[in-house]
Scaffold this motif. Structure first.
Motif, PDB file in Angstrom:
ATOM      1  N   CYS A 273       0.810  -1.219   0.000  1.00  0.00           N
ATOM      2  CA  CYS A 273       0.000   0.000   0.000  1.00  0.00           C
ATOM      3  C   CYS A 273       0.843   1.269   0.000  1.00  0.00           C
ATOM      4  N   ASP A 274       0.428   2.214  -0.829  1.00  0.00           N
ATOM      5  CA  ASP A 274       0.951   3.580  -0.877  1.00  0.00           C
ATOM      6  C   ASP A 274       2.478   3.595  -0.894  1.00  0.00           C
ATOM      7  N   CYS A 297      -0.062  -0.376  -5.200  1.00  0.00           N
ATOM      8  CA  CYS A 297      -1.463  -0.371  -4.776  1.00  0.00           C
ATOM      9  C   CYS A 297      -1.754   0.916  -4.005  1.00  0.00           C
ATOM     10  N   CYS A 298      -3.014   1.325  -3.988  1.00  0.00           N
ATOM     11  CA  CYS A 298      -3.522   2.487  -3.225  1.00  0.00           C
ATOM     12  C   CYS A 298      -2.517   3.621  -3.109  1.00  0.00           C
ATOM     13  N   HIS A 300      -1.789   7.235  -2.681  1.00  0.00           N
ATOM     14  CA  HIS A 300      -2.428   8.476  -2.250  1.00  0.00           C
ATOM     15  C   HIS A 300      -1.449   9.635  -2.090  1.00  0.00           C
ATOM     16  N   SER A 326      -1.692   8.827  -9.746  1.00  0.00           N
ATOM     17  CA  SER A 326      -1.320   7.411  -9.709  1.00  0.00           C
ATOM     18  C   SER A 326      -0.341   7.076 -10.826  1.00  0.00           C
ATOM     19  N   LYS A 357      -5.794  -1.433 -10.679  1.00  0.00           N
ATOM     20  CA  LYS A 357      -4.431  -1.459 -10.132  1.00  0.00           C
ATOM     21  C   LYS A 357      -3.653  -2.566 -10.840  1.00  0.00           C
TER      22      LYS A 357
END
Length: 405
Positions: A273-274, A297-298, A300, A326, A357
């Motif tokens: 994540c991030d 992924c994800c 932000h 992204s 994704k």
């Protein structure tokens, strides 16, 4: 009516042509019918062609003969069928006489592209691909994970997962295909989770390729680490271990053999994540990994920082801002890898219909014997491109900061 010997039991393809325009039946002017056996052997798919469209329908194998007899000699005057050994032909003359022949297919004929029921995924009309992991192969880990049934067939709800596993292995195989038994492979899988791909990566290198592989799966969840460790022991995967740990806090590779002479070293980070992906890539660069594979992924971080100086249009719509941020995140990561002496690629991992994704970053460390001046010029140019986009959008990505420090 079609002669009895013109419809063999093992027929895989039937074509009806030379249409009788006056007898189209439903008002459509069909030019051709193609009938193809499906993967389960019990169903055929008919493709009905007009000049502009194609209409599809499924037919039970027991109904094919009646279906053909209802069309041949009435709506179509030419019939051809194939069963792998013979081509069957029948035609209706202008005087209404039926002529039929059976011609053996020459063994020297190239039949590599000929469809057969074994070429299709069971119960579908989707052609099988030459996957690295093949359906029908006994792989206990896939059965335990529910990807394969006890009969070694792909479980219907897991077809997407099965394709994803093979796609990952294909992307890994492309960059390791020249490795021989003299090379030991070290792999660190950051954020391994339930380890579908970790186990299959081990299986690929050790059991399919016959290579020596040392793999460490790293995850923060102690329960997952415990479960995966027990599974590795169950399957006899002696060089596969799992450890509890955070990507960002690693100071040295969790494999003692990492970087030793005669090894090829790989870092994998899937759906971290991030900014966890940034830390995984940073560690891989710091430890001189030969190959880096990451599926982010994800993301932000850059969305929250995005404040373009001139391209303000990208900031006006939330969904556009999110996607631009992204894409910029991965583009910057790929360029920073080039700045560090890697040849990087961004590849589609899975189809957009499965997940947005779906970008796969693959980076291979370049040979240090290449021209020093050429490499320096390329890295300088790549850093210039990175600085340009950072300046325009006000970005300060984690990987950039880590490398600067």
């Amino acid at each position: 009516m079609l002669p009895v010997n013109m419809l063999p039991e093992n027929v895989y393809k039937i074509v009806l042509s030379q249409p009788n325009a006056a007898a189209s039946g439903d008002g459509r002017e069909y030019t051709r019918f193609e009938i193809l056996r499906g993967g389960n052997g019990k169903t055929f798919q008919s493709s009905m062609y007009t000049k502009k469209k194609i209409f599809h329908n499924n037919i039970n194998a027991t109904d094919v003969k009646a279906f053909i007899n209802a069309l041949f000699g009435i709506s179509f005057f030419q019939y051809n069928a194939w069963d792998g050994k013979y081509e069957y032909s029948a035609k209706v003359t202008k005087k209404g006489k039926v002529l039929s022949t059976r011609r053996a297919i020459k063994t020297t004929q190239d039949t590599s592209s000929r469809p057969h029921m074994d070429d299709f995924e069971e119960g579908t009309f989707n052609r099988r691909k030459n996957h690295i992991i093949r359906e029908g192969t006994h792989i206990p880990v896939l059965t335990d994970m529910g990807v394969f049934t006890k009969e070694n067939k792909v479980a219907a709800p897991m077809r997407d997962k099965f394709r994803q596993i093979n796609r990952f292995l294909e992307l890994l195989a492309d960059e390791t295909k020249n490795l021989t038994g003299e090379t030991a492979i070290n792999i660190i899988d950051f954020g391994c989770g339930k380890s579908y791909l970790t186990f299959l990566t081990y299986h690929y290198f050790t059991e399919i390729r016959g290579l020596k592989a040392n793999i460490c799966g790293l995850d923060m969840n102690p329960d997952i680490v415990s479960q995966c460790s027990k599974a590795a022991e169950k399957y006899g995967y002696t060089s596969l271990e799992f450890k509890e740990g955070d990507i960002g806090s690693q100071t040295k590779p969790p494999l003692e053999s990492w970087g030793a002479h005669g090894t090829f070293n790989i870092v994998i980070s899937l759906h971290a994540c991030d900014t966890a992906t940034d830390h995984a890539i940073f560690n891989a660069i710091k430890w001189n990994a030969d190959l880096i594979c990451a599926v982010p992924c994800c993301q932000h971080e850059l969305k929250n920082q995005m404040n373009p100086k001139t391209l303000k249009l990208f900031n006006e719509y939330g969904i556009i801002k999110e996607r631009i941020a992204s894409l910029a995140t991965d583009a910057i990561r790929a360029k920073l890898l080039e700045c560090c002496g890697y040849k990087s690629q961004i590849i589609e991992f899975t189809g957009m219909e499965h997940t947005p994704k779906n970008l796969f970053i693959r980076a291979r460390r370049q040979n240090t014997t290449q021209s020093q001046s050429r490499g320096t010029r390329k890295r300088t140019a790549s850093m210039g491109e990175v600085n340009q986009i950072l300046k325009e959008f006000g970005f300060q990505p984690t990987l950039y900061r880590l490398l600067q420090e």
